[in-house]
Write an enzyme that holds these catalytic residues in place. Structure first.
Site, PDB file in Angstrom:
ATOM      1  N   CYS A   1     -11.153   3.248  -0.084  1.00  0.00           N
ATOM      2  CA  CYS A   1      -9.212   3.522   0.468  1.00  0.00           C
ATOM      3  C   CYS A   1      -9.254   2.378   1.655  1.00  0.00           C
ATOM      4  CB  CYS A   1      -9.239   4.965   0.527  1.00  0.00           C
ATOM      5  SG  CYS A   1      -8.256   5.510   1.135  1.00  0.00           S
TER       6      CYS A   1
ATOM      7  N   HIS B   1      -7.848   3.483   4.269  1.00  0.00           N
ATOM      8  CA  HIS B   1      -7.172   3.570   5.323  1.00  0.00           C
ATOM      9  C   HIS B   1      -8.871   4.181   5.706  1.00  0.00           C
ATOM     10  CE1 HIS B   1      -3.310   4.998   3.504  1.00  0.00           C
ATOM     11  NE2 HIS B   1      -3.394   5.583   5.198  1.00  0.00           N
TER      12      HIS B   1
ATOM     13  N   GLU C   1      -4.427   8.573   9.168  1.00  0.00           N
ATOM     14  CA  GLU C   1      -2.604   8.624   8.819  1.00  0.00           C
ATOM     15  C   GLU C   1      -2.431   8.729   9.991  1.00  0.00           C
ATOM     16  OE1 GLU C   1      -0.328   7.476   7.099  1.00  0.00           O
ATOM     17  OE2 GLU C   1      -0.942   6.442   6.100  1.00  0.00           O
TER      18      GLU C   1
ATOM     19  N   CYS D   1      -4.403  -1.209  -1.562  1.00  0.00           N
ATOM     20  CA  CYS D   1      -4.505  -0.076  -1.835  1.00  0.00           C
ATOM     21  C   CYS D   1      -5.197   0.219  -3.278  1.00  0.00           C
ATOM     22  CB  CYS D   1      -2.888   0.978  -2.574  1.00  0.00           C
ATOM     23  SG  CYS D   1      -3.891   2.581  -3.185  1.00  0.00           S
TER      24      CYS D   1
ATOM     25  N   ASP E   1       1.461  -1.442  -0.125  1.00  0.00           N
ATOM     26  CA  ASP E   1      -0.077  -0.304  -0.029  1.00  0.00           C
ATOM     27  C   ASP E   1       0.528   1.665  -0.165  1.00  0.00           C
ATOM     28  OD1 ASP E   1      -2.433   1.580   0.527  1.00  0.00           O
ATOM     29  OD2 ASP E   1      -2.414   1.625   2.846  1.00  0.00           O
ATOM     30  N   SER E   2       0.607   2.039   0.035  1.00  0.00           N
ATOM     31  CA  SER E   2       1.360   3.414   0.065  1.00  0.00           C
ATOM     32  C   SER E   2       1.545   3.893   0.766  1.00  0.00           C
ATOM     33  CB  SER E   2       0.501   4.505  -0.528  1.00  0.00           C
ATOM     34  OG  SER E   2      -0.899   4.554   0.413  1.00  0.00           O
TER      35      SER E   2
HETATM   36  N1  DGL Z   1      -4.708   3.527   0.485  1.00  0.00           N
HETATM   37  C1  DGL Z   1      -4.721   4.424  -0.757  1.00  0.00           C
HETATM   38  C2  DGL Z   1      -6.262   3.808  -1.577  1.00  0.00           C
HETATM   39  O1  DGL Z   1      -6.247   2.549  -0.509  1.00  0.00           O
HETATM   40  C3  DGL Z   1      -5.365   5.787  -0.033  1.00  0.00           C
HETATM   41  C4  DGL Z   1      -3.998   6.951   0.686  1.00  0.00           C
HETATM   42  C5  DGL Z   1      -3.522   7.661  -0.575  1.00  0.00           C
HETATM   43  O2  DGL Z   1      -3.308   8.305  -1.094  1.00  0.00           O
HETATM   44  O3  DGL Z   1      -2.465   7.036  -1.095  1.00  0.00           O
HETATM   45  O4  DGL Z   1      -6.449   4.317  -2.296  1.00  0.00           O
END
Ligand code: DGL
Length: 275
Positions: free
Chosen positions: A192, A194, A158, A78, A15-16
């Protein structure tokens, strides 16, 4: 189909940032004996505001790093990277299976509210690509979909500000922006990785009639089905190993990641890597 000489190889997940740990946790619940390696590209978070070209490059680099660990499957935990890079990574990784989170999330919503109106909360890039709209209409042509970019929710998750007045008013504002005119959601998709951390506040504001779904559980089911079909499930019954990699901020990763995983992490649990 892949055949496995060594089923104890880890499943690679990226993931990011720490958000994909919600998917990792679901995979761990579903398949506790699997060895897992997770990479959070925290140095370049967020992906959601970047161009598709940059996101595709980041996703390819994260994948290359995980391949150094000899993974038997890749999970793109992600939504943004799944929306941009799933097909290209599937091609590049063949015959190693690559699973994204958008289609499993779309299927969860369609199952929860067939023929319904779905509100997708996601990053700017996921919304721009219309990834959920396309996946939902392929499986349920009668469904209606609205996609709402919610960048501030990434920052809230976050930061660990997942309840209280600030989370409440930001979520209210996004839902009000999304629901005007004729559109009244039957389901809200946490598009997302998150956003499951904000599930309680989103559910409370949306009300009991609205199904709030995410892709973590359905992605874990797809992982199980794919490994089962190809004989790739790990042979032993013990608890699998977990390795955590990040590209920056091991201390922050441990602090916030611990909240996502629901267990305390220390800085020693996180290995810093360069991509
Ligand atoms: N984890 C990313 C997603 O599921 C969102 C966070 C980001 O923008 O990097 O899209």
């Amino acid at each position: 189909m892949t055949t496995y000489d060594n089923t104890s190889l880890p499943i690679g997940i990226f993931d990011s940032g720490v958000g994909g740990l919600t998917v990792l946790q679901a995979i761990r619940d579903e398949l506790p004996s699997e060895n897992l390696i997770y990479l959070g590209d925290t140095a370049r978070l967020p992906y959601g505001t970047k161009s598709p070209a940059s996101i595709a490059r980041y996703a390819a680099q994260a994948t290359a790093k995980l391949l150094e660990h000899d993974i038997k499957m890749l999970v793109i935990a992600c939504n943004t990277a799944s929306a941009v890079a799933l097909e290209s990574l599937q091609e590049q990784m063949h015959p190693v299976p690559v699973i994204g989170v958008v289609v499993p999330g779309a299927l969860a919503a369609v199952a929860a509210r067939p023929g319904g109106a779905h509100l997708v909360l996601a990053t700017e890039a996921t919304v721009r690509l219309g990834a959920y709209g396309k996946a939902i209409s392929r499986h349920d042509p009668k469904a209606r979909v609205k996609e709402q970019a919610c960048e501030l929710l990434v920052a809230l998750a976050e930061e660990g500000w997942t309840n209280g007045d600030i989370a409440d008013s930001i979520v209210r504002r996004y839902l009000a922006d999304a629901e005007h005119g004729e559109f009244k959601a039957d389901s809200i998709i946490l598009g997302c990785t998150h956003f499951p951390l904000l599930r309680d506040v989103i559910s409370e504001i949306a009300g009991d009639d609205v199904a709030v779904v995410d892709s973590a559980g359905t992605t874990a089911s797809v992982v199980r089905e794919t490994l089962t079909a190809s004989g790739g499930l790990v042979a032993c019954n013990g608890r699998g190993k977990l390795k955590l990699l990040a590209t920056d901020g091991a201390m922050r990763f441990a602090r916030v990641g611990g909240q996502f995983l629901g267990e305390a992490l220390t800085v020693e649990d996180v290995q810093l890597v360069d991509l």
